[in-house]
Design a protein around this motif. Structure first.
Motif, short mmCIF file in Angstrom:
data_model
loop_
_atom_site.label_atom_id
_atom_site.label_comp_id
_atom_site.label_asym_id
_atom_site.label_seq_id
_atom_site.Cartn_x
_atom_site.Cartn_y
_atom_site.Cartn_z
N SER A 158 111.64 7.04 -73.33
CA SER A 158 111.96 5.63 -73.23
C SER A 158 112.53 5.15 -74.55
CB SER A 158 110.71 4.82 -72.87
OG SER A 158 111.03 3.44 -72.78
N GLN A 159 113.72 4.59 -74.51
CA GLN A 159 114.29 3.97 -75.71
C GLN A 159 114.18 2.46 -75.54
OE1 GLN A 159 117.38 5.92 -77.78
NE2 GLN A 159 118.52 4.05 -78.21
N VAL A 160 113.48 1.84 -76.48
CA VAL A 160 113.15 0.43 -76.31
C VAL A 160 113.56 -0.38 -77.53
CG1 VAL A 160 111.20 0.91 -74.79
CG2 VAL A 160 110.81 0.73 -77.25
N THR A 161 113.86 -1.65 -77.28
CA THR A 161 114.06 -2.64 -78.32
C THR A 161 112.92 -3.65 -78.21
OG1 THR A 161 116.46 -2.39 -78.25
CG2 THR A 161 115.59 -4.41 -79.25
N ALA A 162 112.30 -3.97 -79.34
CA ALA A 162 111.16 -4.89 -79.34
C ALA A 162 111.64 -6.31 -79.62
CB ALA A 162 110.15 -4.46 -80.38
N PHE A 163 111.23 -7.24 -78.77
CA PHE A 163 111.56 -8.66 -78.96
C PHE A 163 110.43 -9.43 -79.63
CE2 PHE A 163 114.01 -7.71 -74.90
CZ PHE A 163 115.19 -7.46 -75.58
N LYS A 164 109.29 -8.77 -79.75
CA LYS A 164 108.14 -9.37 -80.41
C LYS A 164 107.56 -8.35 -81.38
CE LYS A 164 106.93 -12.20 -76.35
NZ LYS A 164 105.87 -12.53 -75.35
N GLY A 165 106.71 -8.81 -82.28
CA GLY A 165 106.10 -7.91 -83.23
C GLY A 165 104.77 -7.35 -82.75
N LYS A 166 104.41 -6.19 -83.32
CA LYS A 166 103.11 -5.54 -83.04
C LYS A 166 102.94 -5.23 -81.55
CE LYS A 166 102.11 -6.18 -87.38
NZ LYS A 166 102.18 -5.05 -88.34
N VAL A 167 103.99 -4.70 -80.92
CA VAL A 167 103.93 -4.33 -79.51
C VAL A 167 103.50 -2.86 -79.41
CG1 VAL A 167 105.16 -4.20 -77.32
CG2 VAL A 167 105.76 -5.96 -78.99
N ASN A 168 102.49 -2.58 -78.61
CA ASN A 168 102.00 -1.22 -78.44
C ASN A 168 102.98 -0.41 -77.59
OD1 ASN A 168 100.54 1.12 -78.12
ND2 ASN A 168 98.79 0.17 -77.11
N ILE A 169 103.44 0.73 -78.14
CA ILE A 169 104.36 1.61 -77.39
C ILE A 169 103.81 3.04 -77.36
CG2 ILE A 169 106.45 0.26 -77.76
CD1 ILE A 169 107.12 2.05 -80.14
N ALA A 170 102.47 3.16 -77.32
CA ALA A 170 101.82 4.46 -77.44
C ALA A 170 101.81 5.28 -76.16
CB ALA A 170 100.39 4.28 -77.94
N GLY A 171 102.29 4.75 -75.05
CA GLY A 171 102.29 5.50 -73.79
C GLY A 171 102.97 4.71 -72.70
N LEU A 172 103.09 5.32 -71.52
CA LEU A 172 103.77 4.66 -70.41
C LEU A 172 103.08 3.37 -70.01
CD1 LEU A 172 104.85 7.53 -67.99
CD2 LEU A 172 106.32 6.02 -69.32
N GLY A 173 101.77 3.40 -69.96
CA GLY A 173 101.06 2.18 -69.57
C GLY A 173 101.29 1.06 -70.56
N ALA A 174 101.26 1.38 -71.86
CA ALA A 174 101.48 0.37 -72.89
C ALA A 174 102.91 -0.16 -72.83
CB ALA A 174 101.18 0.96 -74.26
N ILE A 175 103.88 0.73 -72.60
CA ILE A 175 105.27 0.30 -72.51
C ILE A 175 105.47 -0.60 -71.30
CG2 ILE A 175 107.63 1.11 -72.07
CD1 ILE A 175 106.94 3.57 -73.77
N GLY A 176 104.84 -0.24 -70.18
CA GLY A 176 104.93 -1.07 -68.99
C GLY A 176 104.37 -2.45 -69.23
N ALA A 177 103.25 -2.52 -69.96
CA ALA A 177 102.66 -3.82 -70.27
C ALA A 177 103.58 -4.63 -71.17
CB ALA A 177 101.30 -3.63 -70.94
N GLY A 178 104.25 -3.96 -72.11
CA GLY A 178 105.19 -4.64 -73.00
C GLY A 178 106.38 -5.20 -72.26
N VAL A 179 106.87 -4.44 -71.28
CA VAL A 179 107.99 -4.92 -70.45
C VAL A 179 107.56 -6.12 -69.63
CG1 VAL A 179 109.52 -4.31 -68.53
CG2 VAL A 179 109.11 -2.66 -70.36
N GLU A 180 106.37 -6.04 -69.06
CA GLU A 180 105.86 -7.13 -68.23
C GLU A 180 105.70 -8.41 -69.04
OE1 GLU A 180 104.38 -8.47 -64.43
OE2 GLU A 180 105.56 -6.76 -65.13
N ALA A 181 105.41 -8.27 -70.33
CA ALA A 181 105.22 -9.43 -71.20
C ALA A 181 106.53 -9.88 -71.85
CB ALA A 181 104.19 -9.11 -72.27
N ASP A 182 107.65 -9.28 -71.42
CA ASP A 182 108.97 -9.60 -71.98
C ASP A 182 109.02 -9.32 -73.48
OD1 ASP A 182 110.04 -10.47 -69.53
OD2 ASP A 182 109.21 -12.48 -69.80
N ALA A 183 108.23 -8.34 -73.92
CA ALA A 183 108.24 -7.97 -75.34
C ALA A 183 109.11 -6.75 -75.60
CB ALA A 183 106.81 -7.69 -75.80
#
Length: 312
Positions: A158-183
């Protein structure tokens, strides 16, 4: 951008398989299946931060900073470990008081001072020092044994751009949560590593957009394909899937090492499935002299440390 002392995922590289010396012709002996010869199971997460120049560094943390671009690679692999000797020389540019520039050899593990031009580092990487006159003569080359991971499995990138700070990207579940939060926003790819078959191909999701649905689909695909590994209609072929860098490194060094691994004149080779006793055990290293690779298959019993004794 510096990294090192970490697991580096690699695009799968082919490795040849050799039969045990003399075959497995002794009574009550058989050759271990591919999965039996791969004793280690791991889920490895690596996070690479990418700058505006496209250079990357592997970072230890799993928190994305606002505005940062990251490539998150999650490997689910069954593997064996081997050591590959490389000879590496590092040089950097120096500018003297008169404005003349020249390149100077630098110790691989040493911190550099302000005499050197930032970003000017270059690396020469040789697989066979005896076959290279420059390396054989010394000339600043240093031997480094690189642990590589040989195996099969699955990879999610997964290649991601962060729109917020301190976003957890440690796994698929964390990335999914970040997407859901628009982060977070980005792309998602699922690929196999040395695993093929009709059912496997059908299970891989066809998507690239990163959203909650595709993250869930990727989790389902990984679980589904992992459950197929022992099916008779699924083929497995070990690949070099990653390496560990035992030194400070940057993207130039990583690329130079990968280029050396891909050298058509000195291919990586020699994966060996050992002979094991029916109903018995096997332990200890399997040495393949022709390639200078030392494998550590671990203990394998009648049921196999990876599953059924007649696994492919």
């Amino acid at each position: 951008m510096q990294s090192g002392y970490t697991y580096i995922p690699l695009d799968p590289l082919p490795i040849s398989e050799q039969s045990p010396d003399g075959g497995c012709d002794k009574k009550n002996m058989r050759q271990a299946g591919v999965l039996e010869a791969l004793p280690d199971n791991a889920a490895r997460v690596s996070v690479a931060e990418i700058n505006q120049s496209g250079e990357f560094s592997f970072v230890a943390g799993a928190l994305a900073e606002k505005g940062g671009v990251y490539r998150v690679t999650i490997d689910y692999i069954s593997s064996a470990t081997a050591q590959v000797p490389l000879w590496i020389r590092k040089t950097m540019k120096v500018v003297d008081e008169k404005g003349h520039s020249y390149r100077e050899q630098v110790d691989l593990r040493a911190d550099v001072d302000d005499r050197y031009v930032v970003g000017s580092q270059m690396y020469d990487v040789v697989r066979d020092c005896a076959d290279n006159s420059d390396c054989a003569g010394g000339n600043g080359y240093r031997r480094v044994d690189i642990p590589i991971y040989i195996g099969i499995g699955l990879r999610v990138i997964s290649q991601v751009t962060a729109f917020k700070g301190k976003v957890n990207i440690a796994g698929l579940g964390a990335i999914g949560a970040g997407v859901e939060a628009d982060a977070l926003a980005g792309t998602l790819v699922v690929q196999t590593l040395g695993v093929n078959g009709k059912a496997v191909a059908a299970a891989i999701p066809i998507h690239s957009e990163l959203n909650r649905t595709t993250v869930q689909a990727s989790i389902v695909a990984v679980s589904s394909i992992k459950s197929m590994l022992y099916n008779s209609d699924v083929s497995v072929q070990p690949r070099v899937v990653g390496m560990y860098l035992p030194m400070p490194a940057d993207s130039k060094l990583v690329n130079a090492i990968v280029s050396a691994f891909s050298d058509s004149e000195h291919k990586l080779g020699g994966f060996e499935r050992p002979c094991i006793a029916e109903g018995g055990t096997h332990s200890g290293p399997v040495l393949v002299p022709s390639t200078n690779l030392m494998f550590f298959p671990g203990a394998v019993n009648d049921g196999g440390s990876m599953g059924a004794p007649d696994a492919p």
